[in-house]
Design an enzyme around this catalytic site. Structure first.
Site, PDB file in Angstrom:
ATOM      1  N   LYS A 106       0.864  -1.189   0.000  1.00 24.40           N
ATOM      2  CA  LYS A 106       0.000   0.000   0.000  1.00 24.40           C
ATOM      3  C   LYS A 106       0.893   1.228   0.000  1.00 24.40           C
ATOM      4  O   LYS A 106       2.038   1.181   0.466  1.00 24.40           O
ATOM      5  CB  LYS A 106      -0.892   0.020   1.249  1.00 24.40           C
TER       6      LYS A 106
HETATM    7  P1  NAD Z   1     -12.978   7.731  -2.724  1.00 23.01           P
HETATM    8  O1  NAD Z   1     -11.948   8.762  -2.497  1.00 23.01           O
HETATM    9  O2  NAD Z   1     -13.477   7.509  -4.103  1.00 23.01           O
HETATM   10  O3  NAD Z   1     -14.257   8.007  -1.796  1.00 23.01           O
HETATM   11  C1  NAD Z   1     -14.190   8.148  -0.417  1.00 23.01           C
HETATM   12  C2  NAD Z   1     -15.465   8.836   0.017  1.00 23.01           C
HETATM   13  O4  NAD Z   1     -15.547   8.826   1.437  1.00 23.01           O
HETATM   14  C3  NAD Z   1     -15.555  10.296  -0.415  1.00 23.01           C
HETATM   15  O5  NAD Z   1     -16.858  10.598  -0.851  1.00 23.01           O
HETATM   16  C4  NAD Z   1     -15.248  11.057   0.885  1.00 23.01           C
HETATM   17  O6  NAD Z   1     -15.809  12.353   0.915  1.00 23.01           O
HETATM   18  C5  NAD Z   1     -15.892  10.134   1.888  1.00 23.01           C
HETATM   19  N1  NAD Z   1     -15.408  10.283   3.247  1.00 23.01           N
HETATM   20  C6  NAD Z   1     -14.145  10.454   3.691  1.00 23.01           C
HETATM   21  N2  NAD Z   1     -14.132  10.573   5.030  1.00 23.01           N
HETATM   22  C7  NAD Z   1     -15.409  10.471   5.441  1.00 23.01           C
HETATM   23  C8  NAD Z   1     -16.037  10.514   6.699  1.00 23.01           C
HETATM   24  N3  NAD Z   1     -15.323  10.674   7.822  1.00 23.01           N
HETATM   25  N4  NAD Z   1     -17.380  10.379   6.749  1.00 23.01           N
HETATM   26  C9  NAD Z   1     -18.102  10.206   5.628  1.00 23.01           C
HETATM   27  N5  NAD Z   1     -17.560  10.149   4.408  1.00 23.01           N
HETATM   28  C10 NAD Z   1     -16.237  10.287   4.321  1.00 23.01           C
HETATM   29  O7  NAD Z   1     -12.381   6.375  -2.107  1.00 23.01           O
HETATM   30  P2  NAD Z   1     -12.775   4.874  -2.441  1.00 23.01           P
HETATM   31  O8  NAD Z   1     -11.819   4.373  -3.434  1.00 23.01           O
HETATM   32  O9  NAD Z   1     -14.238   4.767  -2.665  1.00 23.01           O
HETATM   33  O10 NAD Z   1     -12.392   4.183  -1.059  1.00 23.01           O
HETATM   34  C11 NAD Z   1     -13.276   4.173   0.050  1.00 23.01           C
HETATM   35  C12 NAD Z   1     -12.907   3.039   0.985  1.00 23.01           C
HETATM   36  O11 NAD Z   1     -12.957   1.813   0.250  1.00 23.01           O
HETATM   37  C13 NAD Z   1     -11.485   3.121   1.546  1.00 23.01           C
HETATM   38  O12 NAD Z   1     -11.462   2.566   2.838  1.00 23.01           O
HETATM   39  C14 NAD Z   1     -10.687   2.259   0.598  1.00 23.01           C
HETATM   40  O13 NAD Z   1      -9.490   1.789   1.172  1.00 23.01           O
HETATM   41  C15 NAD Z   1     -11.708   1.151   0.356  1.00 23.01           C
HETATM   42  N6  NAD Z   1     -11.456   0.376  -0.839  1.00 23.01           N
HETATM   43  C16 NAD Z   1     -11.426   0.967  -2.067  1.00 23.01           C
HETATM   44  C17 NAD Z   1     -11.159   0.191  -3.183  1.00 23.01           C
HETATM   45  C18 NAD Z   1     -11.145   0.777  -4.568  1.00 23.01           C
HETATM   46  O14 NAD Z   1     -11.004   0.006  -5.525  1.00 23.01           O
HETATM   47  N7  NAD Z   1     -11.329   2.059  -4.764  1.00 23.01           N
HETATM   48  C19 NAD Z   1     -10.921  -1.183  -3.051  1.00 23.01           C
HETATM   49  C20 NAD Z   1     -10.996  -1.757  -1.786  1.00 23.01           C
HETATM   50  C21 NAD Z   1     -11.252  -0.960  -0.691  1.00 23.01           C
END
Ligand code: NAD
Length: 425
Positions: A106
């Site tokens: 990561k």
């Molecule tokens: P992203 O940046 O596209 O979206 C994150 C969202 O969460 C945004 O809308 C942001 O405003 C919101 N957010 C942040 N802090 C917040 C809070 N305290 N309360 C409410 N909303 C909040 O990110 P993503 O890629 O969708 O990732 C989100 C989660 O999913 C992370 O934990 C990431 O590690 C996990 N994840 C993502 C992927 C991927 O392929 N993108 C894969 C596995 C896991």
């Protein structure tokens, strides 16, 4: 985070699952927990107004026992070494749960990307790549998007890597735009994989998604796409939040409009047509299904009692602390754990990598069908062990992963894998 850091939570869960997985040799457990390599870098950035800044970034290469390091890159003001180590460890566990031939890693930069112009964002990405390019590569370590990073940023990373290394290979990073070697279906993969797992769990429990009330914390890539899939399946999204606010509507939110709104980098706090609450409000809504899709450490010992949902689909990494898990179990909440429920992203990243290495282009239907098979196999392995041992899906998923990683470590000790490196001399 709460009392303890995310990496301590990762280690605690590995320890808790070790007996179930029959992986109890302390030396092996130590290797499974501790990262193989930790890179901390300083990244110079010249702001548009000429101001010079020095930012901190990381790339943690956690485990290569089962294949090249694999894991996303996060841009967020709260990024710390502790967080990146935990996220890297979870990747090693996740790739093992879904049984793809990859390890875990990561990366991240401690920065608020919302304060940067497009030029600054590109410049930062290229400067970060300059710092880490010697340690990554198509057969060594393959980054991907995570919070606040997207396909455009992955394209910049691949381009800068090609410029620095002389190796123009799109397989160095996944989650790129389709025009630059990305896979169809990667953008929705995390949500779709979670949806596949939820469907399997609902089918086993003789439940129906139609009419179910859903709350989503974090309306980004994972959360917004999950909202769209769940809505298409007949569920009602009654609450959703970004980092600025939550919007709620008991009769159902217009998720397509909200997704289009977020595409324009707008904030929920500026919406005027909806009832608004605090950003953490979705956690406590009276719903059937809660989808934490923001950051780690959201459901803790302090607030777990207030969660009303019967089902939790963890699309975020590490949203629930081990202490909160115990509270939720006593309440009878079904938790579909992150290392299973959000693995769809890394599975399709792996598909993208395979396509790039073999110069293939798979149809969307093919990607989705293959994803469904991988998720189903993982679900069956995890639920099978959970039922046999009478344990939670999280512990069962960790146990399955520990067995696979321990077997790879033992194989490697018998006949060490030849080091694969694309780094130019
Ligand atoms: P992203 O940046 O596209 O979206 C994150 C969202 O969460 C945004 O809308 C942001 O405003 C919101 N957010 C942040 N802090 C917040 C809070 N305290 N309360 C409410 N909303 C909040 O990110 P993503 O890629 O969708 O990732 C989100 C989660 O999913 C992370 O934990 C990431 O590690 C996990 N994840 C993502 C992927 C991927 O392929 N993108 C894969 C596995 C896991």
């Amino acid at each position: 985070m709460g009392e303890e850091g995310a990496y301590a939570h990762f280690c605690a869960t590995v320890d808790a699952a070790s007996a179930v997985g029959d992986v109890t040799d302390p030396a092996v457990l130590e290797r499974i927990k501790r990262p193989e390599r930790v890179h901390e870098v300083t990244i110079p950035l010249v702001r548009d107004d000429g101001q010079r800044q020095l930012l901190t970034g990381y790339r943690v290469q956690h485990s290569s026992a089962r294949g090249p390091y694999k894991g996303g890159i996060r841009y967020h003001p709260r990024v710390s070494l502790d967080e990146v180590k935990a996220l890297a460890g979870w990747m090693s566990i996740k790739t093992a749960v879904v049984n793809i031939p990859m390890g875990g890693g990561k990366g991240g930069i401690t920065v608020d990307p919302h304060e940067l112009s497009l030029r600054e964002l590109e410049s930062l990405t290229r400067a970060y790549t300059e710092r880490i390019w010697r340690f990554i590569g198509p057969l060594v370590d393959i980054p991907a998007p995570d919070v606040n990073t997207d396909s455009r940023i992955m394209d910049w990373l691949a381009d800068e890597y090609a410029r620095l290394s002389g190796l123009n290979d799109p397989a160095v990073v996944t989650g790129k735009t389709v025009e630059h070697g990305g896979s169809l279906g990667r953008d929705k993969a995390t949500a779709r994989g979670g949806f596949d797992v939820l469907e399997a769990a609902f089918s086993a429990a003789h439940e129906d998604l139609r009419g179910k009330r859903v709350a989503i914390q974090g309306f980004g890539n994972a959360g917004a796409n999950a909202a769209l899939l769940l809505r298409d399946a007949g569920a009602l999204i009654v609450a959703a939040s970004d980092s600025t606010a939550a919007v709620v509507s008991p009769s159902g939110l217009p998720v397509l409009d909200l997704a289009a709104y977020k595409e324009r980098n707008a904030h929920f706090c500026d919406l005027t047509d909806f009832e608004k609450r605090r950003a953490d409000a979705p956690l406590y809504e009276d719903v059937d299904i809660l989808v934490p899709a923001a950051l780690e450490g959201q459901i803790t010992a302090e607030n777990a009692e207030r969660v009303k949902a019967r089902w939790i689909v963890e699309l975020a990494n590490g949203p629930t602390t081990p202490e909160a898990d115990e509270v939720l179990a006593l309440k009878g909440v079904h938790v579909l754990p992150d290392i299973l429920a959000n693995a769809g992203g890394v599975v399709v990243s792996y598909f993208e990598w395979v396509q790039d290495l073999h110069s293939e282009r798979w149809l969307l239907e093919e990607v989705e069908a293959r994803l469904a098979v991988v998720m189903r196999r993982a679900y069956d392995a995890v639920t099978g062990l959970a039922t046999e041992k009478g344990i939670s899906l999280r512990l069962a998923a960790y146990a399955v992963a520990l067995q696979r990683i321990a077997a790879a470590i033992s194989e490697g000790e018998k006949a060490p894998r030849r080091t694969i490196s694309t780094v130019l001399p």
